[in-house]
Design an enzyme around this catalytic site. Sequence first.
Site, PDB file in Angstrom:
ATOM      1  CG  ASN A 202      -0.391  -0.118   2.548  1.00 29.20           C
ATOM      2  OD1 ASN A 202       0.930   0.058   2.551  1.00 29.20           O
ATOM      3  ND2 ASN A 202      -1.094   0.139   3.536  1.00 29.20           N
ATOM      4  CG  HIS A 203       4.730   1.557   1.459  1.00 34.70           C
ATOM      5  ND1 HIS A 203       5.731   1.014   2.143  1.00 34.70           N
ATOM      6  CD2 HIS A 203       3.714   1.815   2.754  1.00 34.70           C
ATOM      7  CE1 HIS A 203       5.597   0.620   3.437  1.00 34.70           C
ATOM      8  NE2 HIS A 203       4.284   1.256   3.774  1.00 34.70           N
ATOM      9  CG  LEU A 205       5.810  10.110  -5.274  1.00 37.89           C
ATOM     10  CD1 LEU A 205       7.199  10.161  -5.127  1.00 37.89           C
ATOM     11  CD2 LEU A 205       5.351  10.597  -6.306  1.00 37.89           C
ATOM     12  CG  HIS A 324       0.484   5.925   9.741  1.00 41.41           C
ATOM     13  ND1 HIS A 324       0.052   6.682   8.525  1.00 41.41           N
ATOM     14  CD2 HIS A 324       1.017   4.940   9.261  1.00 41.41           C
ATOM     15  CE1 HIS A 324       0.564   6.025   7.324  1.00 41.41           C
ATOM     16  NE2 HIS A 324       0.965   4.916   7.796  1.00 41.41           N
ATOM     17  CB  SER A 380      -5.392  11.309  -0.238  1.00 38.45           C
ATOM     18  OG  SER A 380      -4.921  10.617  -0.630  1.00 38.45           O
ATOM     19  CG  HIS A 399      -3.478   5.028   9.400  1.00 36.22           C
ATOM     20  ND1 HIS A 399      -4.491   4.077   9.329  1.00 36.22           N
ATOM     21  CD2 HIS A 399      -2.599   4.311   8.691  1.00 36.22           C
ATOM     22  CE1 HIS A 399      -4.253   3.033   8.841  1.00 36.22           C
ATOM     23  NE2 HIS A 399      -3.117   2.971   8.462  1.00 36.22           N
ATOM     24  N   GLY A 402      -8.284   2.490   5.254  1.00 33.34           N
ATOM     25  CA  GLY A 402      -8.431   1.147   5.878  1.00 33.34           C
ATOM     26  C   GLY A 402      -9.033   0.068   4.748  1.00 33.34           C
TER      27      GLY A 402
END
Lengths: 476, 145
Positions: A202-203, A205, A324, A380, A399, A402
């Site tokens: 889920n990372h 840019l 987080h 976002s 955060h 989810g």
Amino acid sequence: MDPAGFTQIDPVTWRIEPTGAMRVPAIIFADEQLISEMDDKVGQQACNVATLPGIVSASIAMPDAHWGYGFPIGGVAAFDPEEGGVVSAGGVGFDISCGVRTMLTGLSVEDILPVQEALAETLFRQIPAGVGSRGEMTLDDAEMDAMLTGGARWAVERGWGEEHDLDRIEDGGRMEGARPDFVSDRAKERQRREMGTLGSGNHYLEVQAVAEIFDEQAADAFGLRVEGVVVTIHCGSRGLGHQIGSEFLKEMASTAPAAGIILPDRELACAPIKSKLGERYLGAMRAGINCALANREILGHYSRQVFGRYFPQASLELLFDVSHNTCKLESHVVGGKRRELFVHRKGATRSLGAGHPVVPQAFRAVGQPVLIGGSMGTASYVLAGEPTSEEKAFSSACHGAGRAMSRHAALKLWSGRQIVDELAVRGILICSPSSRGVAEEAPGAYKDVEAVVLAAERAGLARRVARMRPVICIKG
Amino acid sequence: MNATGQISGFGWEHFHHDADIGVRGSGRSVVEAFEQAALGLTRIVTYSPIAADIRVEVECRQCDLELLFVDWLDAIIYEIATRKVLFGCFAVRIEGLFLQGSLWGEPVDVVRHAPACEPKGATLTALKVARDDSGIWTAQCVIDV
């Protein structure tokens, strides 16, 4: 979960009274729909956390909570070292100090669109991401220890960032109390060539456009305007954090019984804060925080370099950088008394309200920026911390969106090609080495981020400042 | 899409976790269950074939069989991360609570393997190493990705 199993305090606050070994109640912040959609394990894990020694006030879960490791993801819990309180490797999570940073480009969407495709390709080529990727730098032993002690400040001193960024990073970009000597050789070896890499899963840019402003005063303070373009980076401490987490988790799991700690779930493995093992973990975990802060600073530097090729006048100013997955020693007022507590946030963001002395001066009138990642096809958010979050959740907020379904379930519903094509029609470019990886991260696999942030706002944890829509998404 | 490698009750499969992926290996012995779970770990990354060009040896020692299983998967993850190699074949030897493992694989080829996501650590969630009434061994846990 069935809301009938909870005591409803207000429309967005649900309570499980202490029973059995629970020392405090469990509190879940969510509207009825969100709590209904949560896995039963979220409630069970929140109750398990409530049994740990030295826990203060409540075991708390955020509106984006989902099934985690010992702690629910979206879990917050504070422990008092003077009352036998513990520190838990599972309560911090494997990706120590995973977090989000948002940078202001000073550009508008109309500036980006003519070069959108080329910009996406260059970012994808220049930002190392995914399995098999390596960073541009290799750290020797001395530089590794300097990085683990210096955090983002180390990156700035080496030319991978700017001095004024440090005021816009939690803890000034450097976590005090880091002990590189408590980090194993294997953890350091795993990180040696991973600085400045994005990771996978889920990372991401993202290049994002501000779609809507909710709070003009805070948006002004944050430098956000409608149709303005920002760059948001979500990643953490890479292999080093995971190695630290894995090693201490196993050590804590095998030594907890001897420390007199009864674990309802082995993943809750922990050690007394005032113990050799607790101190070693805290020192290593703080080094992991510095690794994540340095890593995001370097990725921000790479983003500046890429934007500089297309927009030489753009300076990419850091709005803020939040973590987080942490455990931090913080001062909180509990029952009218100030106490020094170790606050675990596993998939939860610190959310300091207006006037708090730790909030950078530029934001002190409006509250700390709280950066909320969505999915690659949805919004976002930038929120602002609310003072009421102090009493309700040790100054914490959600955060992200989810996950609403597993990766396995997502693969049954979508293909990567289908997702990329559908998002392209909506003007969102996705760059990823893996079609399957895109399908696993499909927007539909996540909860409704708007419902999550609205619940956080209604609960008094943080208020909405701006909504962003993705324009380019780089996935590992 | 294939998320199992099951043959007559022996093999690997992925099981549900909200955020991450569970891996389960099964076999006629604990050794086979560990080997099959390792294959399930690789299949988190790619379904593509993996050549056996490189051999790597790992060793693990723990205080119980379940933590030994977590150590085994963590050892493979470490080798993937530091060598940038994917492994497609595994051989395990266990004496008491001491494990020696051989891994065969090849360097990551991003185009051919199209790695979906990166396994970052084996967790203690849904951790189980056990034998059922019919004598089949199962080894499982959730992998953080």
